[in-house]
Design a protein around this motif. Structure first.
Motif, PDB file in Angstrom:
ATOM      1  N   SER A  49       0.827  -1.217   0.000  1.00 33.48           N
ATOM      2  CA  SER A  49       0.000   0.000   0.000  1.00 33.48           C
ATOM      3  C   SER A  49       0.859   1.265   0.000  1.00 33.48           C
ATOM      4  CB  SER A  49      -0.943   0.003   1.198  1.00 33.48           C
ATOM      5  OG  SER A  49      -0.213  -0.191   2.363  1.00 33.48           O
ATOM      6  N   THR A  50       0.242   2.345  -0.468  1.00 33.63           N
ATOM      7  CA  THR A  50       0.907   3.644  -0.511  1.00 33.63           C
ATOM      8  C   THR A  50      -0.006   4.656   0.173  1.00 33.63           C
ATOM      9  OG1 THR A  50       1.924   3.026  -2.608  1.00 33.63           O
ATOM     10  CG2 THR A  50       1.900   5.367  -2.099  1.00 33.63           C
ATOM     11  N   LEU A  51       0.601   5.629   0.864  1.00 33.62           N
ATOM     12  CA  LEU A  51      -0.203   6.650   1.535  1.00 33.62           C
ATOM     13  C   LEU A  51      -0.099   7.972   0.793  1.00 33.62           C
ATOM     14  CD1 LEU A  51       0.765   4.644   4.094  1.00 33.62           C
ATOM     15  CD2 LEU A  51      -0.711   6.290   5.211  1.00 33.62           C
ATOM     16  N   TYR A  52      -1.241   8.585   0.574  1.00 31.49           N
ATOM     17  CA  TYR A  52      -1.304   9.884  -0.109  1.00 31.49           C
ATOM     18  C   TYR A  52      -1.863  10.889   0.888  1.00 31.49           C
ATOM     19  CZ  TYR A  52      -0.824   6.786  -4.089  1.00 31.49           C
ATOM     20  OH  TYR A  52      -0.361   5.820  -4.948  1.00 31.49           O
ATOM     21  N   TYR A  53      -1.108  11.959   1.127  1.00 32.61           N
ATOM     22  CA  TYR A  53      -1.604  13.036   1.984  1.00 32.61           C
ATOM     23  C   TYR A  53      -2.350  13.997   1.075  1.00 32.61           C
ATOM     24  CZ  TYR A  53       1.194  11.365   5.885  1.00 32.61           C
ATOM     25  OH  TYR A  53       1.704  10.595   6.903  1.00 32.61           O
ATOM     26  N   VAL A  54      -3.600  14.275   1.460  1.00 35.26           N
ATOM     27  CA  VAL A  54      -4.489  15.025   0.573  1.00 35.26           C
ATOM     28  C   VAL A  54      -5.092  16.208   1.324  1.00 35.26           C
ATOM     29  CG1 VAL A  54      -6.682  14.807  -0.660  1.00 35.26           C
ATOM     30  CG2 VAL A  54      -5.039  12.955  -0.774  1.00 35.26           C
ATOM     31  N   ARG A  55      -5.142  17.372   0.683  1.00 32.42           N
ATOM     32  CA  ARG A  55      -5.779  18.540   1.305  1.00 32.42           C
ATOM     33  C   ARG A  55      -7.241  18.614   0.868  1.00 32.42           C
ATOM     34  NH1 ARG A  55      -3.758  21.493   5.284  1.00 32.42           N
ATOM     35  NH2 ARG A  55      -4.714  23.439   4.624  1.00 32.42           N
ATOM     36  N   ALA A  56      -8.114  18.854   1.800  1.00 34.49           N
ATOM     37  CA  ALA A  56      -9.528  19.094   1.470  1.00 34.49           C
ATOM     38  C   ALA A  56     -10.146  19.894   2.607  1.00 34.49           C
ATOM     39  CB  ALA A  56     -10.273  17.764   1.291  1.00 34.49           C
ATOM     40  N   ASP A  57     -10.968  20.862   2.274  1.00 36.75           N
ATOM     41  CA  ASP A  57     -11.643  21.697   3.274  1.00 36.75           C
ATOM     42  C   ASP A  57     -10.651  22.301   4.284  1.00 36.75           C
ATOM     43  OD1 ASP A  57     -14.274  20.957   2.262  1.00 36.75           O
ATOM     44  OD2 ASP A  57     -13.904  19.011   3.181  1.00 36.75           O
ATOM     45  N   GLY A  58      -9.464  22.646   3.812  1.00 28.41           N
ATOM     46  CA  GLY A  58      -8.482  23.308   4.683  1.00 28.41           C
ATOM     47  C   GLY A  58      -7.761  22.367   5.643  1.00 28.41           C
ATOM     48  N   GLU A  59      -7.988  21.061   5.512  1.00 32.79           N
ATOM     49  CA  GLU A  59      -7.327  20.092   6.411  1.00 32.79           C
ATOM     50  C   GLU A  59      -6.528  19.104   5.562  1.00 32.79           C
ATOM     51  OE1 GLU A  59      -7.955  19.361   9.788  1.00 32.79           O
ATOM     52  OE2 GLU A  59      -9.450  20.941  10.130  1.00 32.79           O
ATOM     53  N   THR A  60      -5.610  18.395   6.221  1.00 26.11           N
ATOM     54  CA  THR A  60      -4.921  17.318   5.501  1.00 26.11           C
ATOM     55  C   THR A  60      -5.461  15.969   5.974  1.00 26.11           C
ATOM     56  OG1 THR A  60      -2.958  18.693   5.511  1.00 26.11           O
ATOM     57  CG2 THR A  60      -2.649  16.422   4.840  1.00 26.11           C
ATOM     58  N   TYR A  61      -5.707  15.079   5.029  1.00 24.21           N
ATOM     59  CA  TYR A  61      -6.184  13.732   5.333  1.00 24.21           C
ATOM     60  C   TYR A  61      -5.197  12.717   4.745  1.00 24.21           C
ATOM     61  CZ  TYR A  61     -10.496  16.120   6.456  1.00 24.21           C
ATOM     62  OH  TYR A  61     -11.416  16.950   7.024  1.00 24.21           O
ATOM     63  N   VAL A  62      -5.349  11.478   5.192  1.00 29.31           N
ATOM     64  CA  VAL A  62      -4.475  10.416   4.692  1.00 29.31           C
ATOM     65  C   VAL A  62      -5.325   9.412   3.914  1.00 29.31           C
ATOM     66  CG1 VAL A  62      -3.028   8.461   5.400  1.00 29.31           C
ATOM     67  CG2 VAL A  62      -2.819  10.658   6.572  1.00 29.31           C
ATOM     68  N   VAL A  63      -4.912   9.133   2.668  1.00 30.70           N
ATOM     69  CA  VAL A  63      -5.600   8.100   1.881  1.00 30.70           C
ATOM     70  C   VAL A  63      -4.612   6.955   1.682  1.00 30.70           C
ATOM     71  CG1 VAL A  63      -6.862   7.568  -0.232  1.00 30.70           C
ATOM     72  CG2 VAL A  63      -6.836   9.913   0.609  1.00 30.70           C
ATOM     73  N   LYS A  64      -4.974   5.789   2.195  1.00 32.87           N
ATOM     74  CA  LYS A  64      -4.120   4.601   2.033  1.00 32.87           C
ATOM     75  C   LYS A  64      -4.695   3.786   0.884  1.00 32.87           C
ATOM     76  CE  LYS A  64      -2.098   0.941   4.887  1.00 32.87           C
ATOM     77  NZ  LYS A  64      -1.979   0.402   6.238  1.00 32.87           N
ATOM     78  N   VAL A  65      -3.881   3.485  -0.112  1.00 30.07           N
ATOM     79  CA  VAL A  65      -4.391   2.855  -1.340  1.00 30.07           C
ATOM     80  C   VAL A  65      -3.597   1.595  -1.669  1.00 30.07           C
ATOM     81  CG1 VAL A  65      -4.731   3.160  -3.843  1.00 30.07           C
ATOM     82  CG2 VAL A  65      -5.098   5.094  -2.306  1.00 30.07           C
ATOM     83  N   GLU A  66      -4.317   0.570  -2.129  1.00 28.52           N
ATOM     84  CA  GLU A  66      -3.666  -0.623  -2.671  1.00 28.52           C
ATOM     85  C   GLU A  66      -4.403  -0.976  -3.958  1.00 28.52           C
ATOM     86  OE1 GLU A  66      -3.007  -3.477   0.505  1.00 28.52           O
ATOM     87  OE2 GLU A  66      -2.760  -5.066  -0.976  1.00 28.52           O
ATOM     88  N   PHE A  67      -3.669  -1.216  -5.020  1.00 27.39           N
ATOM     89  CA  PHE A  67      -4.291  -1.504  -6.315  1.00 27.39           C
ATOM     90  C   PHE A  67      -4.587  -3.003  -6.449  1.00 27.39           C
ATOM     91  CE2 PHE A  67      -2.034   2.443  -6.850  1.00 27.39           C
ATOM     92  CZ  PHE A  67      -2.978   3.218  -7.502  1.00 27.39           C
ATOM     93  N   GLY A  68      -5.555  -3.310  -7.322  1.00 21.30           N
ATOM     94  CA  GLY A  68      -5.846  -4.717  -7.637  1.00 21.30           C
ATOM     95  C   GLY A  68      -6.618  -5.396  -6.522  1.00 21.30           C
ATOM     96  N   ARG A  69      -6.316  -6.639  -6.290  1.00 19.72           N
ATOM     97  CA  ARG A  69      -7.068  -7.449  -5.339  1.00 19.72           C
ATOM     98  C   ARG A  69      -6.952  -6.940  -3.892  1.00 19.72           C
ATOM     99  NH1 ARG A  69      -7.116 -12.290  -3.366  1.00 19.72           N
ATOM    100  NH2 ARG A  69      -4.859 -12.438  -3.296  1.00 19.72           N
ATOM    101  N   ALA A  70      -5.803  -6.405  -3.578  1.00 22.17           N
ATOM    102  CA  ALA A  70      -5.566  -5.706  -2.303  1.00 22.17           C
ATOM    103  C   ALA A  70      -6.003  -6.472  -1.055  1.00 22.17           C
ATOM    104  CB  ALA A  70      -6.269  -4.341  -2.347  1.00 22.17           C
ATOM    105  N   PRO A  71      -5.548  -7.705  -0.886  1.00 20.53           N
ATOM    106  CA  PRO A  71      -6.047  -8.488   0.249  1.00 20.53           C
ATOM    107  C   PRO A  71      -5.763  -7.836   1.606  1.00 20.53           C
ATOM    108  CG  PRO A  71      -4.165  -9.595  -0.810  1.00 20.53           C
ATOM    109  CD  PRO A  71      -4.547  -8.441  -1.685  1.00 20.53           C
ATOM    110  N   THR A  72      -4.601  -7.196   1.749  1.00 23.00           N
ATOM    111  CA  THR A  72      -4.237  -6.641   3.059  1.00 23.00           C
ATOM    112  C   THR A  72      -5.110  -5.437   3.400  1.00 23.00           C
ATOM    113  OG1 THR A  72      -1.997  -7.166   2.339  1.00 23.00           O
ATOM    114  CG2 THR A  72      -2.204  -6.046   4.437  1.00 23.00           C
TER     115      THR A  72
END
Ligand SMILES: Nc1ncnc2c1ncn2[C@@H]1O[C@H](COP(=O)(O)OP(=O)(O)OP(=O)(O)O)[C@@H](O)[C@H]1O
Ligand SMILES: [Mg+2]
Length: 353
Positions: A49-72
């Motif tokens: 997995s990879t973590l993307y720090y994303v800005r929205a509504d003046g705050e930072t959030y964390v999006v954890k993403v895994e492509f494909g089947r992504a069992p974990t």
């Protein structure tokens, strides 16, 4: 509330859309979709997995993403859903979704992502570290107590045996690891110790020992409570990266902590060790002594009674052995982890004698 999080809802809706596309377009499509909302990317070293720090509504959030089947990541999302369904604290969880293209988890950001590992390895050794670990243990223990059920030792032992049998067979695919697993005696700094398979056979072949070391209750736990998953922010503590999958005994997680602070896992994963093969299966091996870990190890031992501590030490030794195939492409690191494991088994057998 929803109004205040309009931008975040839009990001989440677009992530869902992308997750549902059988061919997601991979990371470049994701980065394109996030556009200038993307602040930074954090690639994890052990997991897909990879973590993307994303800005929205003046705050930072964390999006954890895994492509494909992504069992974990699917398991992790399931864990948060399960906790929410049982009325347990939602912690940092906002939402998550699994589709054919990708799976994602949207979390509130907690501090700058510093963990107990980061602090300990940077030289911190004050009581603050112990307080963070104690809080993480308390919330894991409370989670366990609220969800525990009696399943009997046989059930718990079967789970352990199945996991180890699978990992032993995976380890067998790497010739150097197969040799290490099955070696009769491995010598560490001049002292001969039984190899990992011998250690496992010694426990698994002795029903009285199995019964002594195996709890009879399982419950919901974080499931991967090592110091790299305990986030710290001033006086506050959070645990991330929970594991879905079967309910577990609490000593499984205490074992993760022992592995982290007493077993040398944190030092090895940070590359802070000296390893040299001197002959055949003889090694000079010195994981760095990290004062912060040592202080937490004392706290851990003091917070368990003797039986619980030994049961946790047993899990810590098992964790080292079970994780080897997942690290196997890095031979030196894996050898160091293996040596940590047999050293912990030796400690266990010495304390049991
Ligand atoms: N909600 C969060 N807020 C701030 N930082 C976070 C958050 N979630 C994760 N992180 C940071 O990202 C790191 C990796 O996250 P996580 O443990 O969930 O992923 P992982 O796939 O297990 O990665 P690793 O193999 O490095 O443990 C954490 O150690 C922490 O530094
Ligand atoms: Mg992690």
């Amino acid at each position: 509330m929803l109004r205040a999080r309009r931008e975040l809802s839009a990001v989440s809706a677009r992530l869902r859309e992308q997750a549902e596309r059988p061919v997601s377009g991979g990371e470049s499509a994701l980065i394109g979709m996030l556009g200038d909302r993307l602040v930074s990317v954090l690639r994890s070293h052990n997991t897909p997995s990879t973590l993307y720090y994303v800005r929205a509504d003046g705050e930072t959030y964390v999006v954890k993403v895994e492509f494909g089947r992504a069992p974990t990541l699917r398991d992790e999302i399931r864990w948060y859903r399960n906790a929410a369904q049982r009325g347990l604290p939602r912690r940092l969880f906002i939402t998550g979704h699994s589709g054919p293209g990708l799976s994602f988890l949207l979390l509130k950001r907690f501090g700058d992502g510093s963990t107990v590992d980061d602090l300990a390895l940077a030289g911190e050794s004050t009581g603050q570290l112990g307080r963070h670990v104690a809080r993480a243990m308390d919330s894991d223990t409370e989670l366990f107590h609220r969800t525990q059920c009696h399943v009997g030792q046989d059930h718990v032992h079967r789970l352990t045996e199945r996991r180890l049998a699978l990992r032993r067979s995976q380890a067998g695919k790497f010739p150097y690891l197969r040799t290490l697993m099955d070696v009769d005696v491995v010598t560490i700094n001049g002292i001969g110790l039984p190899g990992a398979s011998r250690c496992l056979n010694r426990v698994f072949g002795d029903p009285r020992l199995v019964s002594y070391l195996t709890p009879d209750r399982v419950g919901m736990t974080f499931g991967d409570l090592h110091c790299g998953n305990i986030l710290v922010r001033e006086g506050f503590t959070e645990v991330v990266d929970p594991r879905g999958g079967p309910l577990l005994p609490i000593t499984y997680d205490y074992g993760k902590l022992i592995q982290s602070v007493e077993g040398g896992y944190g030092a090895v994963m940070a590359g802070r060790y000296v390893l040299r093969r001197t002959d055949g299966t003889a090694y000079e091996f010195v994981p760095e002594v990290v004062p912060g870990y040592s202080s937490v190890a004392v706290l851990l031992a003091a917070s368990c009674d003797e039986l619980r501590y030994l049961q946790s030490l047993y899990y810590a030794a098992l964790h080292f052995t079970a994780m080897l195939p997942h690290h196997a492409s890095a031979q030196e690191e894996t050898t160091a982890l293996y040596l940590c494991g047999v050293s912990l088994f030796d400690k266990l057998f010495t304390q049991l004698a």
